[in-house]
Design a protein around this motif. Sequence first.
Motif, PDB file in Angstrom:
ATOM      1  N   SER A  33       0.806 -15.524  -1.453  1.00 26.41           N
ATOM      2  CA  SER A  33       1.029 -14.091  -1.580  1.00 26.41           C
ATOM      3  C   SER A  33      -0.198 -13.404  -2.170  1.00 26.41           C
ATOM      4  O   SER A  33      -0.620 -12.349  -1.690  1.00 26.41           O
ATOM      5  CB  SER A  33       2.259 -13.843  -2.449  1.00 26.41           C
ATOM      6  OG  SER A  33       2.448 -12.493  -2.681  1.00 26.41           O
ATOM      7  N   TYR A  37      -2.425 -10.585  -0.249  1.00 26.15           N
ATOM      8  CA  TYR A  37      -2.569  -9.286  -0.919  1.00 26.15           C
ATOM      9  C   TYR A  37      -4.051  -8.947  -1.105  1.00 26.15           C
ATOM     10  O   TYR A  37      -4.500  -7.849  -0.775  1.00 26.15           O
ATOM     11  CB  TYR A  37      -1.842  -9.378  -2.263  1.00 26.15           C
ATOM     12  CG  TYR A  37      -2.063  -8.275  -3.247  1.00 26.15           C
ATOM     13  CD1 TYR A  37      -1.297  -7.119  -3.206  1.00 26.15           C
ATOM     14  CD2 TYR A  37      -3.014  -8.380  -4.256  1.00 26.15           C
ATOM     15  CE1 TYR A  37      -1.478  -6.112  -4.116  1.00 26.15           C
ATOM     16  CE2 TYR A  37      -3.213  -7.375  -5.165  1.00 26.15           C
ATOM     17  CZ  TYR A  37      -2.437  -6.238  -5.097  1.00 26.15           C
ATOM     18  OH  TYR A  37      -2.630  -5.233  -6.003  1.00 26.15           O
ATOM     19  N   THR A 119       2.880   2.686  -2.975  1.00 28.39           N
ATOM     20  CA  THR A 119       3.049   1.875  -1.772  1.00 28.39           C
ATOM     21  C   THR A 119       3.372   2.779  -0.589  1.00 28.39           C
ATOM     22  O   THR A 119       2.861   2.586   0.520  1.00 28.39           O
ATOM     23  CB  THR A 119       4.154   0.825  -1.977  1.00 28.39           C
ATOM     24  OG1 THR A 119       3.849   0.049  -3.143  1.00 28.39           O
ATOM     25  CG2 THR A 119       4.270  -0.097  -0.778  1.00 28.39           C
ATOM     26  N   TYR A 149       3.320  -7.516   3.912  1.00 28.85           N
ATOM     27  CA  TYR A 149       2.193  -8.396   4.189  1.00 28.85           C
ATOM     28  C   TYR A 149       1.852  -8.424   5.674  1.00 28.85           C
ATOM     29  O   TYR A 149       0.684  -8.386   6.047  1.00 28.85           O
ATOM     30  CB  TYR A 149       2.475  -9.804   3.678  1.00 28.85           C
ATOM     31  CG  TYR A 149       2.506  -9.890   2.185  1.00 28.85           C
ATOM     32  CD1 TYR A 149       1.442  -9.432   1.421  1.00 28.85           C
ATOM     33  CD2 TYR A 149       3.601 -10.411   1.518  1.00 28.85           C
ATOM     34  CE1 TYR A 149       1.458  -9.498   0.047  1.00 28.85           C
ATOM     35  CE2 TYR A 149       3.628 -10.484   0.137  1.00 28.85           C
ATOM     36  CZ  TYR A 149       2.555 -10.030  -0.592  1.00 28.85           C
ATOM     37  OH  TYR A 149       2.578 -10.096  -1.946  1.00 28.85           O
TER      38      TYR A 149
END
Length: 162
Positions: A33, A37, A119, A149
């Motif tokens: 992750s 990211y 976001t 993602y």
Amino acid sequence: MYDSYYYDDFDAAFGGVFLITMLLICLVLSIVSYVIYSLIYYKSSKINGFSDLAYIAWIPIINVYSFFLLTAKGEDNATVRGAAKKNVLIYVGLILVSFIPFLGIIASLGLIGYTLYFTYRLFYRWTGETGKAVLYIILSFITFGLFYYIYGLMKMNKPFVA
């Protein structure tokens, strides 16, 4: 006499192996992750005019600046960078206040809202549409971030449309 509700050595060993396996799975997922990211923010920074600061995406903890840099509003480069620094300070302040009893609950809720808003701003910059950005936030929430993602990997090599 042996009762079935007592634990034996096999049960303890199985529990230990299960715990270690779960911890290793969580560690691997966290590393994957983090790499995804960082890759998304590194490539997006390079494409959208922040190539001098793109490396920050790979530095733990400080990489949040890259996120706020990509979502900041401003007329020119200096105001965008200033807005990103201000947003990072607010973010860090909310994290620090979240450790204070009672205020921590309010600060944590504020931190969730703050992160969701930015976001949303990132999705808006990628899509240029408010409705899609809100939908993508909901999809990211439902899929536990997997949609974020996947979409980020698809859009990281394209300039922002908004």
